[in-house]
Design a protein around this motif. Structure first.
Motif, PDB file in Angstrom:
ATOM      1  N   PRO A   1       0.842  -1.202   0.000  1.00  0.00           N
ATOM      2  CA  PRO A   1       0.000   0.000   0.000  1.00  0.00           C
ATOM      3  C   PRO A   1       0.877   1.253   0.000  1.00  0.00           C
ATOM      4  O   PRO A   1       1.903   1.307   0.690  1.00  0.00           O
ATOM      5  CB  PRO A   1      -0.792  -0.129   1.308  1.00  0.00           C
TER       6      PRO A   1
ATOM      7  N   SER B   1      -6.125  -4.761  -3.435  1.00  0.00           N
ATOM      8  CA  SER B   1      -5.044  -4.658  -2.451  1.00  0.00           C
ATOM      9  C   SER B   1      -3.893  -3.857  -3.037  1.00  0.00           C
ATOM     10  O   SER B   1      -3.839  -3.600  -4.239  1.00  0.00           O
ATOM     11  CB  SER B   1      -4.541  -6.052  -2.052  1.00  0.00           C
ATOM     12  N   GLY B   2      -2.959  -3.459  -2.166  1.00  0.00           N
ATOM     13  CA  GLY B   2      -1.757  -2.780  -2.614  1.00  0.00           C
ATOM     14  C   GLY B   2      -1.999  -1.365  -3.104  1.00  0.00           C
ATOM     15  O   GLY B   2      -2.916  -0.669  -2.652  1.00  0.00           O
ATOM     16  N   SER B   3      -1.162  -0.932  -4.047  1.00  0.00           N
ATOM     17  CA  SER B   3      -1.250   0.416  -4.618  1.00  0.00           C
ATOM     18  C   SER B   3      -1.019   0.332  -6.111  1.00  0.00           C
ATOM     19  O   SER B   3      -0.332  -0.574  -6.595  1.00  0.00           O
ATOM     20  CB  SER B   3      -0.223   1.348  -3.969  1.00  0.00           C
TER      21      SER B   3
END
Length: 247
Positions: free
Chosen positions: A109, A194-196
């Motif tokens: 993220p 999820s994540g970026s």
């Protein structure tokens, strides 16, 4: 009553006899939506889609070498057109089932900014892409890096997956900090899972028009023709759109 049982038994047998299997070669970026569509297709029609996923270029070679696929869902429009021209695909059956989108993604993220400036900073060890020679999303990633003027400087950091699924796996497991993947792999129902990520503007790479085609092995086979028709229906299109594709 006995006559009624016979009628019911014959009806059930007729339904089973009509159901069939269709062997489908599916571009790796379309794995998740196809799993959902295949389940719906079987439930709604009785036909079963036997799905194999992989790189578009690899599937082309397999089909030309006699692989028994009946339907091909490509990650581009050039490969199905080529198969049609070469007689391996049924003329007039080809259509665009989705327009793919490229995204620069990290499992972390906040790691990828919304303008892709992380590529220019270059403060990472590994950048994952699919093989640009066989995977259209890999070729699109190369286009983006060249347009941004970072292709040469990032070459030592690039790790290539055989297809977009493996490119995604490198990032999701942390073997690469970030990578160019298909939006459909990280996006569902209007949100990043999820994540970026940086959703790359369409102007930065060639349109990824994904075409489907009925292959010669599928000509005249009800299950193959039914699947292509199903892909054009509202239910399948809703699934496709939910994974971030356009039409």
């Amino acid at each position: 009553m006995k006559k009624l049982y016979v009628v019911l038994a014959l009806t059930a047998w007729t339904g089973l006899a009509a159901a069939a299997e269709v062997k489908v070669a599916v571009a790796a970026n379309f794995t998740a939506p196809m799993q959902k569509i295949a389940a719906d297709f079987e439930k709604d029609t009785g036909h079963k889609a036997i799905v194999s996923t992989g790189a578009t270029g690899a599937f082309y070679a397999q089909i030309k070498n006699g692989a028994p696929f009946e339907v091909f869902l490509s990650a581009d429009d050039e490969t199905p057109a080529r198969l049609e021209a070469e007689g391996a695909g049924v003329k007039g059956s080809r259509f665009t089932y989705a327009i793919g989108k490229l995204v620069l993604w990290s499992a972390r993220p906040g790691y990828v900014d919304d303008k892709g400036e992380v590529l220019k900073r270059g403060d990472f060890a590994k950048l994952s892409i699919a093989n640009p020679k066989t995977a259209p999303y890999g070729a699109a990633g190369v286009e983006v890096m060249k347009k941004l003027g970072v292709f040469d400087s990032l070459q030592p950091k690039v790790v290539q997956g055989e297809n977009i699924s493996q490119a995604f796996q490198f990032v999701s497991t942390g073997n690469a900090e970030l990578g160019f993947v298909a939006l459909s792999q990280v996006w569902q129902d209007g949100a990043l899972k999820s994540g970026s990520a940086w959703v790359v503007p369409q102007a930065d790479y060639s349109l990824i028009r994904q075409d489907a085609i009925l292959l010669s092995n599928g000509a005249g086979k009800p299950a193959a023709e039914a699947l292509l028709k199903y892909l054009k229906g509202e239910k399948a299109q809703a699934v496709i759109k939910s994974f971030g594709y356009d039409f």
